[in-house]
Design an enzyme around this catalytic site. Structure first.
Site, mmCIF file in Angstrom:
data_model
loop_
_atom_site.group_PDB
_atom_site.id
_atom_site.type_symbol
_atom_site.label_atom_id
_atom_site.label_comp_id
_atom_site.label_asym_id
_atom_site.label_seq_id
_atom_site.Cartn_x
_atom_site.Cartn_y
_atom_site.Cartn_z
ATOM 1 N N LYS A 171 66.050 73.179 19.864
ATOM 2 C CA LYS A 171 64.678 72.872 20.304
ATOM 3 C C LYS A 171 63.736 73.051 19.117
ATOM 4 O O LYS A 171 63.447 74.176 18.703
ATOM 5 C CB LYS A 171 64.227 73.800 21.438
ATOM 6 C CG LYS A 171 62.900 73.300 22.023
ATOM 7 C CD LYS A 171 62.056 74.382 22.626
ATOM 8 C CE LYS A 171 61.187 75.118 21.655
ATOM 9 N NZ LYS A 171 60.096 74.359 21.048
ATOM 10 N N GLU A 174 57.333 72.086 19.084
ATOM 11 C CA GLU A 174 56.644 70.931 19.682
ATOM 12 C C GLU A 174 55.490 70.454 18.811
ATOM 13 O O GLU A 174 54.927 69.396 19.035
ATOM 14 C CB GLU A 174 56.152 71.270 21.098
ATOM 15 C CG GLU A 174 55.065 72.337 21.191
ATOM 16 C CD GLU A 174 55.611 73.772 21.195
ATOM 17 O OE1 GLU A 174 56.675 74.015 20.595
ATOM 18 O OE2 GLU A 174 54.960 74.652 21.787
ATOM 19 N N ARG A 175 55.144 71.258 17.771
ATOM 20 C CA ARG A 175 54.054 70.840 16.884
ATOM 21 C C ARG A 175 54.561 69.937 15.762
ATOM 22 O O ARG A 175 53.804 69.178 15.181
ATOM 23 C CB ARG A 175 53.355 72.070 16.299
ATOM 24 C CG ARG A 175 52.611 72.843 17.379
ATOM 25 C CD ARG A 175 51.669 73.827 16.799
ATOM 26 N NE ARG A 175 52.261 75.141 16.684
ATOM 27 C CZ ARG A 175 51.648 76.191 16.160
ATOM 28 N NH1 ARG A 175 50.442 76.052 15.674
ATOM 29 N NH2 ARG A 175 52.247 77.357 16.104
ATOM 30 N N CYS A 279 56.931 82.378 5.954
ATOM 31 C CA CYS A 279 57.188 83.760 6.386
ATOM 32 C C CYS A 279 57.410 84.665 5.184
ATOM 33 O O CYS A 279 57.360 85.876 5.303
ATOM 34 C CB CYS A 279 58.382 83.812 7.316
ATOM 35 S SG CYS A 279 59.916 83.452 6.478
ATOM 36 N N GLU A 379 49.268 89.202 10.390
ATOM 37 C CA GLU A 379 49.772 88.061 9.629
ATOM 38 C C GLU A 379 48.671 87.005 9.572
ATOM 39 O O GLU A 379 48.087 86.665 10.610
ATOM 40 C CB GLU A 379 51.012 87.492 10.337
ATOM 41 C CG GLU A 379 51.625 86.323 9.607
ATOM 42 C CD GLU A 379 52.944 85.860 10.219
ATOM 43 O OE1 GLU A 379 53.137 85.995 11.442
ATOM 44 O OE2 GLU A 379 53.789 85.351 9.454
HETATM 45 P P1 NAD Z 1 55.785 80.582 17.630
HETATM 46 O O1 NAD Z 1 56.353 81.902 17.974
HETATM 47 O O2 NAD Z 1 54.476 80.198 18.179
HETATM 48 O O3 NAD Z 1 56.807 79.426 18.065
HETATM 49 C C1 NAD Z 1 58.171 79.462 17.738
HETATM 50 C C2 NAD Z 1 58.969 78.771 18.824
HETATM 51 O O4 NAD Z 1 58.797 79.484 20.039
HETATM 52 C C3 NAD Z 1 58.520 77.331 19.071
HETATM 53 O O5 NAD Z 1 59.654 76.531 19.200
HETATM 54 C C4 NAD Z 1 57.713 77.424 20.358
HETATM 55 O O6 NAD Z 1 57.867 76.286 21.148
HETATM 56 C C5 NAD Z 1 58.293 78.631 21.057
HETATM 57 N N1 NAD Z 1 57.286 79.395 21.813
HETATM 58 C C6 NAD Z 1 55.974 79.563 21.489
HETATM 59 N N2 NAD Z 1 55.371 80.365 22.390
HETATM 60 C C7 NAD Z 1 56.317 80.716 23.281
HETATM 61 C C8 NAD Z 1 56.309 81.538 24.451
HETATM 62 N N3 NAD Z 1 55.201 82.149 24.851
HETATM 63 N N4 NAD Z 1 57.450 81.687 25.137
HETATM 64 C C9 NAD Z 1 58.585 81.077 24.734
HETATM 65 N N5 NAD Z 1 58.643 80.275 23.644
HETATM 66 C C10 NAD Z 1 57.530 80.093 22.925
HETATM 67 O O7 NAD Z 1 55.798 80.492 16.028
HETATM 68 P P2 NAD Z 1 55.162 79.356 15.120
HETATM 69 O O8 NAD Z 1 53.677 79.493 15.146
HETATM 70 O O9 NAD Z 1 55.772 78.048 15.425
HETATM 71 O O10 NAD Z 1 55.698 79.787 13.678
HETATM 72 C C11 NAD Z 1 55.030 80.685 12.844
HETATM 73 C C12 NAD Z 1 55.618 82.069 12.954
HETATM 74 O O11 NAD Z 1 56.993 82.026 12.629
HETATM 75 C C13 NAD Z 1 54.997 83.041 11.973
HETATM 76 O O12 NAD Z 1 54.792 84.274 12.623
HETATM 77 C C14 NAD Z 1 56.042 83.164 10.890
HETATM 78 O O13 NAD Z 1 56.024 84.377 10.174
HETATM 79 C C15 NAD Z 1 57.283 83.043 11.698
HETATM 80 N N6 NAD Z 1 58.421 82.663 10.856
HETATM 81 C C16 NAD Z 1 59.306 83.640 10.545
HETATM 82 C C17 NAD Z 1 60.372 83.345 9.722
HETATM 83 C C18 NAD Z 1 61.345 84.423 9.356
HETATM 84 O O14 NAD Z 1 62.312 84.127 8.676
HETATM 85 N N7 NAD Z 1 61.139 85.655 9.778
HETATM 86 C C19 NAD Z 1 60.536 82.046 9.219
HETATM 87 C C20 NAD Z 1 59.604 81.073 9.564
HETATM 88 C C21 NAD Z 1 58.537 81.398 10.391
#
Ligand code: NAD
Length: 485
Positions: A171, A174-175, A279, A379
């Protein structure tokens, strides 16, 4: 409207709602993403489960041939993939291309699965008794990806999952779901058996369904910490293995003996690269001693003002937009909070972008940041350089170690003993010594610590085989009444 890829076919999602996908460089809608539900997940998992019955018996050396084919196809299409990443995410074409290449490198390691998946054998663990281990695939795994690396992040997981004999449901965010459409077109061209790789679009509802589905054996998640925690807890409660990589607040420590020009340039690139949406992006630059602090400040401001900001497809642009207006507003809110709490804005990235379409910010440099400020704790995920001063190296280490989002950290120094002390005492699990973005290569593992990583086994590298397989231990002896041979 984007489609799902299930059982070797492109199919319309059963979703009743969709979200627009917007080019962050101009704010224009470029596609729409269906917001699937548990029904879409059920279809994909059923296909993956059926495919597993035969895929698990395909020898590893044959399974990886599809990855070799995919690697050639990805390389031939790297520019098209990078263009799509820039269009839906906003990072520059150069950054996008580098990220696609990083993704392709995962395949270089995953094709080693015939070696990684080998078991162990000991003859005569007791008289006439031998012992061996067998590493077997487990079934259906699922991946949930963040927005910031539309191509690369899913590659951290699924090539290892399928090379070791599992099947997969992905999955994307969605953005930024469009790049995965192109990647799945290429996967289809490899002739991979149907059902081995499946794609389902959606958001929260799809994630909830993946976390609770009885036929999913394990989950790979990358995203923010609250969602990582939810996926880890819910997935574990439903009997799944989970690797959940969360958010980050990364500190960079500068010692007085650092090579200052290069250290400042490296720290700046770490913080503003991909508009801060990494990240592994640095955030707070903790300078040890007055002189170090004054030198870093003096060099950082002109270097940050020189960064050219614009549409990532335009040559010469060094930094693109952030992902959305909501993200831009959140970053501005954090800059305002720093001002209110007594920090000083040395360079204001809110200025000079007023007439630009899309979601642009220029680099911001904020000085006199202290540990208790909101901006030093949350963050930012945007191009904001935070400068802080401490008296001693131990004070800097204590500050870094107090942070919960311990993904990565960097030390700038010329001293071997200082670097050794740092590696020994520091909490974040990914460490850079004079390296601003210490992203482990595909043949090492990737993952932070504390609230930045939930699980036992980190992403990619040889350790992946442990996550994606179950170990059987066979203790055997062969009985005979006579030497018939
Ligand atoms: P996000 O948590 O908003 O979304 C990640 C995924 O979770 C998406 O596929 C989204 O559809 C889903 N999602 C969002 N809200 C949800 C909910 N309430 N319940 C269930 N699923 C949900 O993250 P993002 O904004 O897409 O990405 C940025 C974040 O990812 C930052 O915090 C960044 O640090 C982190 N990140 C971490 C790493 C790492 O290696 N630790 C790598 C890349 C990004």
């Amino acid at each position: 409207m984007l489609q799902d890829y299930i059982d070797g076919k492109w199919v319309s999602s059963l979703a009743k709602a969709s979200v627009p996908i917007v080019n962050p460089a101009n704010g224009k809608e470029i596609a729409s993403c269906p917001m699937g539900s548990s029904e879409d997940v059920n279809r994909a998992v059923a296909a993956a489960k059926a495919a597993f019955t035969t895929w698990k018996n395909v020898p590893a050396i044959e399974r990886v041939q599809y990855l070799f084919k995919l690697k050639a196809l990805l390389e031939a299409n790297v520019d098209e993939l990078a263009k799509c990443v820039t269009t839906e995410h906003g990072k520059t074409f150069v950054e996008a291309k580098a990220s696609v290449k990083r993704g392709i490198q995962m395949i270089d390691t995953a094709v080693g699965m015939p070696t990684f998946q080998k078991g162990e054998f000991s003859e005569d663990i007791a008289r006439g008794i031998d012992c061996k281990t067998i590493r077997q695939p487990m079934g259906v795994f699922a991946g949930i990806a963040p927005f910031n690396f539309p191509a690369m992040v899913p590659f951290w997981f699924w090539p290892f999952a399928i090379a070791s004999g599992n099947t997969y449901v992905l999955k994307p965010s969605e953005r930024v779901p469009m790049t995965q459409k192109l990647i799945f077109d290429l996967i289809e061209k490899t002739g991979l058996p149907k059902g081995v790789m499946n794609l389902v679009h959606g958001g929260k509802e799809v994630v909830q369904a993946l976390c609770t589905h009885p036929d999913i054996k394990g989950l790979n998640f990358v995203g923010s910490t609250p969602v990582a925690k939810y996926v880890y807890e819910t997935g574990s409660k439903h009997g799944k293995r989970v690797q959940a990589l969360g958010g980050a607040k990364n500190f960079m420590v500068v010692l007085p003996d650092a090579v200052m020009d290069k250290s400042v340039a490296t720290a700046l690139e770490s913080i503003i690269g991909c508009a801060g949406e990494r990240c592994l992006a640095g955030s707070v630059v903790v300078c040890v001693g007055d002189e170090t602090y004054e030198t870093v400040k003096a060099k950082m401001v002109p270097a940050a003002s020189d960064i050219s900001v614009g549409d990532g497809m335009d040559p010469g642009v060094q930094m693109g937009p952030v992902i959305s207006q909501a993200s831009k507003d959140r970053i501005i809110g954090l800059i305002e909070s720093a001002e209110k709490e007594g920090a000083r804005i040395l360079l204001d990235g809110r200025k000079g972008v007023e007439k630009m379409p899309g979601f642009f910010l220029k680099p911001t440099v904020i000085a006199d940041v202290t540990a208790k400020m909101r901006v030093a704790q949350e963050e930012i995920f945007g191009p904001v350089v935070l400068l802080a001063k401490v008296k001693t190296f131990d004070e800097a280490i204590a500050w870094v170690n107090a942070g919960p989002l311990a993904n990565t950290t960097t030390l700038f120094t010329s001293s071997g003993p200082a670097a050794r002390k740092f590696c020994n005492e520091i909490a974040p699990a990914m460490i850079g010594i004079n390296i601003g973005v210490p992203a482990p290569m595909s043949f090492f593992s990737f993952g932070g610590s504390k609230e930045s990583f939930f699980g036992d086994i980190k992403a990619h590298g040889a350790a992946s085989v442990q996550f994606f397989t179950d170990e059987k231990i066979v203790t055997e002896r062969w009985l005979s009444d006579s030497n018939v041979w």
